[in-house]
Design a protein around this motif. Sequence first.
Motif, PDB file in Angstrom:
ATOM      1  N   ASN A   1      61.806   0.033  41.600  1.00  0.00           N
ATOM      2  CA  ASN A   1      62.784  -0.528  42.530  1.00  0.00           C
ATOM      3  C   ASN A   1      64.168  -0.201  41.983  1.00  0.00           C
ATOM      4  O   ASN A   1      64.538  -0.670  40.901  1.00  0.00           O
ATOM      5  CB  ASN A   1      62.598  -2.044  42.637  1.00  0.00           C
ATOM      6  CG  ASN A   1      63.580  -2.697  43.601  1.00  0.00           C
ATOM      7  OD1 ASN A   1      64.559  -2.082  44.039  1.00  0.00           O
ATOM      8  ND2 ASN A   1      63.342  -3.956  43.942  1.00  0.00           N
ATOM      9  N   PRO A   2      64.953   0.617  42.671  1.00  0.00           N
ATOM     10  CA  PRO A   2      66.269   1.019  42.174  1.00  0.00           C
ATOM     11  C   PRO A   2      67.181  -0.156  41.835  1.00  0.00           C
ATOM     12  O   PRO A   2      68.112  -0.018  41.037  1.00  0.00           O
ATOM     13  CB  PRO A   2      66.852   1.853  43.321  1.00  0.00           C
ATOM     14  CG  PRO A   2      65.650   2.351  44.055  1.00  0.00           C
ATOM     15  CD  PRO A   2      64.636   1.251  43.971  1.00  0.00           C
ATOM     16  N   GLU A   3      66.936  -1.324  42.430  1.00  0.00           N
ATOM     17  CA  GLU A   3      67.776  -2.484  42.170  1.00  0.00           C
ATOM     18  C   GLU A   3      67.326  -3.255  40.930  1.00  0.00           C
ATOM     19  O   GLU A   3      67.982  -4.215  40.525  1.00  0.00           O
ATOM     20  CB  GLU A   3      67.773  -3.413  43.389  1.00  0.00           C
ATOM     21  CG  GLU A   3      68.392  -2.767  44.630  1.00  0.00           C
ATOM     22  CD  GLU A   3      68.438  -3.731  45.798  1.00  0.00           C
ATOM     23  OE1 GLU A   3      67.987  -4.883  45.640  1.00  0.00           O
ATOM     24  OE2 GLU A   3      68.927  -3.325  46.872  1.00  0.00           O
ATOM     25  N   GLU A   4      66.190  -2.838  40.353  1.00  0.00           N
ATOM     26  CA  GLU A   4      65.682  -3.501  39.156  1.00  0.00           C
ATOM     27  C   GLU A   4      65.483  -2.450  38.063  1.00  0.00           C
ATOM     28  O   GLU A   4      64.475  -1.733  38.053  1.00  0.00           O
ATOM     29  CB  GLU A   4      64.365  -4.224  39.438  1.00  0.00           C
ATOM     30  CG  GLU A   4      64.507  -5.364  40.433  1.00  0.00           C
ATOM     31  CD  GLU A   4      63.187  -6.063  40.702  1.00  0.00           C
ATOM     32  OE1 GLU A   4      63.221  -7.166  41.275  1.00  0.00           O
ATOM     33  OE2 GLU A   4      62.117  -5.503  40.343  1.00  0.00           O
ATOM     34  N   PRO A   5      66.418  -2.311  37.149  1.00  0.00           N
ATOM     35  CA  PRO A   5      66.321  -1.269  36.117  1.00  0.00           C
ATOM     36  C   PRO A   5      65.123  -1.488  35.195  1.00  0.00           C
ATOM     37  O   PRO A   5      64.639  -2.609  35.030  1.00  0.00           O
ATOM     38  CB  PRO A   5      67.644  -1.403  35.356  1.00  0.00           C
ATOM     39  CG  PRO A   5      68.090  -2.811  35.617  1.00  0.00           C
ATOM     40  CD  PRO A   5      67.626  -3.139  36.998  1.00  0.00           C
TER      41      PRO A   5
END
Length: 359
Positions: free
Chosen positions: A306-310
């Motif tokens: 998920n790009p929003e969760e590194p």
Amino acid sequence: MNATHQSVRAQITAILLAWGSPPALAETTAEVMTETDLMGVDSHGISMLMGYEELLRLGQLRIAGQPRVAREFGATALVDGGDALGHPPAVLAMRMAVEKARIHGIGAVGVVNSHHFGAAGYYARMAAASGFVGMVFSSTRGISMVPPRGAEPVLGTNPIAFAAPNGEGQPMVLDMATTTVAANKVKVYHLKEKDVPPGWVVDGAGNPVTDHAEANDYVFKRQEGGLTPLGEHKGYGLALMVHILAGTMVGASFSPIRNRSQRSDEPNNIGHMMLALDPRAFRDMDAYTADMAGVVEVLRGARPANPEEPVLIPGDPEDMSRTERLETGIPIPASLERHVREIAERAGVPFVLEAVPGA
């Protein structure tokens, strides 16, 4: 309630002092317990007061016992915990291990005659904060791990922790039980009245148990069933390895044998082992740091689902929790708040937990 970390520390300190803990030991214990709660390890922080009070009531815990150095040889030493809580002797042991590593490149300090010492990761982080690789092993009082094909528990959760400075600021940290989950994590779910995930706890026939109250009973009260080993045979072998390092090596008791003859008022004689390694004993520190930075860069550079969760590295969840809880407070479930109030009342000290304004 989300309590301020200052009030959590003050509450723990007040109760420990009322129980008879010397001030320096109470402050050390409260510091370790509060930091553990800040890092999100709710199973090993203020919620442990309930268990400690029971040990004190039974006479197993010598709350005023002073840790002392019982044996010392070059890069190694043995600390006697005095049958008190395990936090102060564990802090002393890791400090000694670090100082020995400065001289010898490695320091190994065991602890005997101890009790529960909180989260193993706290002590591994101590080594990393000084620029050393830290490893921590501990035996346990409880017998909660059911072996593969077994119907009754024979080993404890026997935790392992590892921390390494990585040149990024925060160390890379592993802190784990050798069971699928720590026993006190089940207690936390029970306090929150939240059922546990399948696979954590089994009954005497090996069937999964998910009801929070029933799971708590199997882990802490019944003589059958209990926690599953991490990775089945591997976790079982790891737990045995940890007991040999932190129990047999230092002279701590093996719980299944101890329980056959232990009087209700006898201490539990838990053991710990603290290791510190100096990277400079093997290579130039700048080269070590550069390589570690490369490792971290690769791990953090992995493509996230998920790009929003590194992507996280070991130690990130605890560091993120600490940053958040310093601002929003330490969550205290209603049932835990009630227990702490009752413990404070029995100890004759005021209830001082304070909610974070607006949290």
